[in-house]
Scaffold this active site. Structure first.
Site, mmCIF file in Angstrom:
data_model
loop_
_atom_site.group_PDB
_atom_site.id
_atom_site.type_symbol
_atom_site.label_atom_id
_atom_site.label_comp_id
_atom_site.label_asym_id
_atom_site.label_seq_id
_atom_site.Cartn_x
_atom_site.Cartn_y
_atom_site.Cartn_z
ATOM 1 C CD GLU A 1 39.231 63.189 42.357
ATOM 2 O OE1 GLU A 1 40.106 62.382 42.014
ATOM 3 O OE2 GLU A 1 38.116 63.273 41.802
ATOM 4 C CB CYS B 1 36.936 60.414 42.206
ATOM 5 S SG CYS B 1 35.802 61.003 40.912
ATOM 6 C CE LYS C 1 40.625 58.407 41.373
ATOM 7 N NZ LYS C 1 40.217 59.653 40.674
#
Length: 299
Positions: A52, A162, A125
């Protein structure tokens, strides 16, 4: 809601997972990432996962306005086209994490690049953490793309970013769209002592176990690519890994080395295993309405 699209079935796929340290020099980080992608491709990997936000140090440890200057729009982005050219040259699929600016909004985003260099789409995200050392809500808007699974040249691939990796709903949504492998570019390490956290808290094992649970519950492959090294107050613990649909680890890195992991994914086996085990046969979506609410009441 994204359409469910089925790719032309592939039987096997070699995955490469890159674990790397990052610096405050974007050009150096991008060059290192390119070199590691080339190494992975040289080792036979056709799908290669980088960590990431590998373009810079993990700046969301603190809240500083100047870091918004790191963001760039997709069109004319300073390095996305470079990785598109690289994917085309090497014939590999590259999910590339980057800091996106879109008008006044900012996202922690990922571009899925197919083996011909085409950009299949952008994922933003969805779950944004906010805690000591991980101040992402200051920088990132919650993603608005929904969860994505892309039919690539080498199978249907789902990618979360993540903090997404802790949420079973994210993994299940990608699996329902046909994802045969779930990938998670990651930046995670030590937990700061402030705010009630313990400096002795080590989340490495629970981090892996959460994702291995996704592999088992969705009968698919799961991989995470983490960074390593000391950055400010954080020590990133690496431990990148690949797990198969039974939850067995096929490959795992240590806590500190820059490396490329390889795993051969038997996608044909995973399809048979998934169908035979019955998780997707026995689901009861009609009973899951409470999942659509924040407080558990039925919608």
């Amino acid at each position: 809601m994204p359409e469910t699209v089925t790719a032309k079935p592939a039987s096997t796929l070699r995955l490469g997972v890159v674990q790397m340290a990052c610096s405050d020099d974007r050009d150096q980080n991008v060059a290192k990432a390119e070199a590691l992608v080339r190494e992975a491709a040289g080792g036979g990997a056709r799908l290669i996962l980088l960590p990431e936000l590998f373009e810079y140090l993990y700046w969301p440890q603190v809240e500083l306005e100047e870091y918004f200057e790191l963001a760039n729009p997709v069109d004319g982005h300073p390095f996305l086209s470079r990785f598109q050219d690289l994917a085309r040259e090497l014939g590999v699929v590259l999910p590339i994490s980057f800091f996106e600016r879109a008008g006044p909004a900012h996202f922690n985003s990922l571009a899925m690049i197919d083996a011909d260099g085409s950009r299949l789409g952008i994922y933003r995200k969805s779950h944004i953490p906010d805690g000591p050392g991980y101040e992402e809500k200051y920088y990132f808007n919650p993603g608005d793309t929904g969860f994505r699974a892309w039919p690539t040249s080498f199978g249907t691939i789902g990618v979360g970013i993540c903090w997404d990796q802790w949420f079973p709903e994210c993994a299940r949504a990608m699996a329902l769209q046909g994802a045969e492998a779930l990938l998670y570019p990651t930046a995670i390490g030590s937990e700061p002592a402030e705010g009630g956290s313990s400096p002795s808290l080590d989340t490495r094992d629970m981090w892996q176990r959460a994702m291995i649970g996704h592999a088992v519950s969705n009968s698919c492959y799961v991989a995470a690519a983490n960074r390593v090294g000391q950055e400010g107050q954080a020590t990133f613990y690496g431990s990148s890994f690949v797990a198969d649909p039974t939850g067995e680890k096929l490959a795992e890195a240590d806590r500190s080395a820059e490396t490329v992991l390889y795993a051969d994914l038997d996608l044909a086996f995973a399809r048979r295993f998934r169908a035979g085990f019955g998780f997707f046969r026995d689901r009861r979506p009609d009973l899951y309405r409470s999942l659509l609410t924040l407080d558990g009441r039925e919608a």
